[in-house]
Write a protein that holds these residues in place. Structure first.
Motif, PDB file in Angstrom:
ATOM      1  N   ILE A 220      26.389  38.971 -34.613  1.00 26.44           N
ATOM      2  CA  ILE A 220      25.217  39.832 -34.783  1.00 26.44           C
ATOM      3  C   ILE A 220      25.641  41.243 -34.400  1.00 26.44           C
ATOM      4  O   ILE A 220      26.131  41.506 -33.308  1.00 26.44           O
ATOM      5  CB  ILE A 220      24.049  39.352 -33.883  1.00 26.44           C
ATOM      6  CG1 ILE A 220      23.665  37.929 -34.260  1.00 26.44           C
ATOM      7  CG2 ILE A 220      22.856  40.287 -34.025  1.00 26.44           C
ATOM      8  CD1 ILE A 220      22.676  37.314 -33.315  1.00 26.44           C
ATOM      9  N   GLU A 221      25.422  42.215 -35.299  1.00 29.05           N
ATOM     10  CA  GLU A 221      25.873  43.571 -35.046  1.00 29.05           C
ATOM     11  C   GLU A 221      24.719  44.482 -34.765  1.00 29.05           C
ATOM     12  O   GLU A 221      23.639  44.408 -35.134  1.00 29.05           O
ATOM     13  CB  GLU A 221      26.672  44.094 -36.237  1.00 29.05           C
ATOM     14  CG  GLU A 221      27.947  43.306 -36.372  1.00 29.05           C
ATOM     15  CD  GLU A 221      28.714  43.740 -37.606  1.00 29.05           C
ATOM     16  OE1 GLU A 221      28.533  44.863 -38.103  1.00 29.05           O
ATOM     17  OE2 GLU A 221      29.532  42.947 -38.066  1.00 29.05           O
TER      18      GLU A 221
ATOM     19  N   ALA B  24      30.063  28.943 -31.751  1.00 35.43           N
ATOM     20  CA  ALA B  24      30.986  28.996 -32.899  1.00 35.43           C
ATOM     21  C   ALA B  24      30.346  29.740 -34.067  1.00 35.43           C
ATOM     22  O   ALA B  24      31.008  30.524 -34.752  1.00 35.43           O
ATOM     23  CB  ALA B  24      31.384  27.576 -33.313  1.00 35.43           C
ATOM     24  N   LEU B  25      29.052  29.513 -34.294  1.00 31.00           N
ATOM     25  CA  LEU B  25      28.345  30.241 -35.354  1.00 31.00           C
ATOM     26  C   LEU B  25      28.335  31.738 -35.078  1.00 31.00           C
ATOM     27  O   LEU B  25      28.515  32.549 -35.986  1.00 31.00           O
ATOM     28  CB  LEU B  25      26.910  29.728 -35.478  1.00 31.00           C
ATOM     29  CG  LEU B  25      26.697  28.493 -36.338  1.00 31.00           C
ATOM     30  CD1 LEU B  25      25.281  27.972 -36.189  1.00 31.00           C
ATOM     31  CD2 LEU B  25      26.998  28.799 -37.787  1.00 31.00           C
ATOM     32  N   ASP B  26      28.120  32.115 -33.808  1.00 31.49           N
ATOM     33  CA  ASP B  26      28.122  33.533 -33.444  1.00 31.49           C
ATOM     34  C   ASP B  26      29.482  34.169 -33.706  1.00 31.49           C
ATOM     35  O   ASP B  26      29.567  35.332 -34.095  1.00 31.49           O
ATOM     36  CB  ASP B  26      27.736  33.718 -31.972  1.00 31.49           C
ATOM     37  CG  ASP B  26      26.273  33.404 -31.706  1.00 31.49           C
ATOM     38  OD1 ASP B  26      25.486  33.370 -32.670  1.00 31.49           O
ATOM     39  OD2 ASP B  26      25.926  33.186 -30.527  1.00 31.49           O
TER      40      ASP B  26
END
Length: 120
Positions: A119-120, A112-114
């Motif tokens: 992260i790019e 859920a945090l992701d």
């Protein structure tokens, strides 16, 4: 000589289920039943006063909350594995099962945090 058996009840109170003590208990029981079976409208009408002992700041964003949960679950994993290392048999198996449940919850929270902050 002393009388062993009590006098028979009066004709008015002939029923063993009816008496002043029984009426008091029935009234108390009815009051408890009324209190116990409050309607949904009664519950909604009662003002809610949350306990402030463990209150979370309502202005904290979801990402911060999920980060805190992730850290708590990671700590619970470490504690559970530490306990499992000290045990044998069914106790160890139970703790390992609890560890897996905690680990799956941690993975879900991290996922859920992701999604919130990829992260790019």
């Amino acid at each position: 000589m002393r009388k062993v058996t009590p006098d028979p009840p009066d004709a008015d109170n002939a029923s063993p289920n009816e008496g002043p003590e029984t009426q008091k208990r029935d009234e108390a029981t009815n009051r408890n039943d009324d209190d116990h079976h409050a309607s949904f409208a009664d519950i909604r009408a009662t003002p809610r006063t949350p306990c402030t002992m463990y209150i979370v700041n309502p202005e904290v964003d979801v990402q911060t909350l999920l980060g805190s949960v992730s850290e708590s679950l990671a700590s619970a994993c470490v504690i559970t594995m530490d306990l499992a290392d000290r045990e044998t048999g069914t106790s160890r198996n139970t703790l390992l099962g609890i560890f897996e449940i905690i680990m799956l919850a941690e993975i879900s929270v991290n996922r859920a945090l992701d999604q919130l902050d990829p992260i790019e």
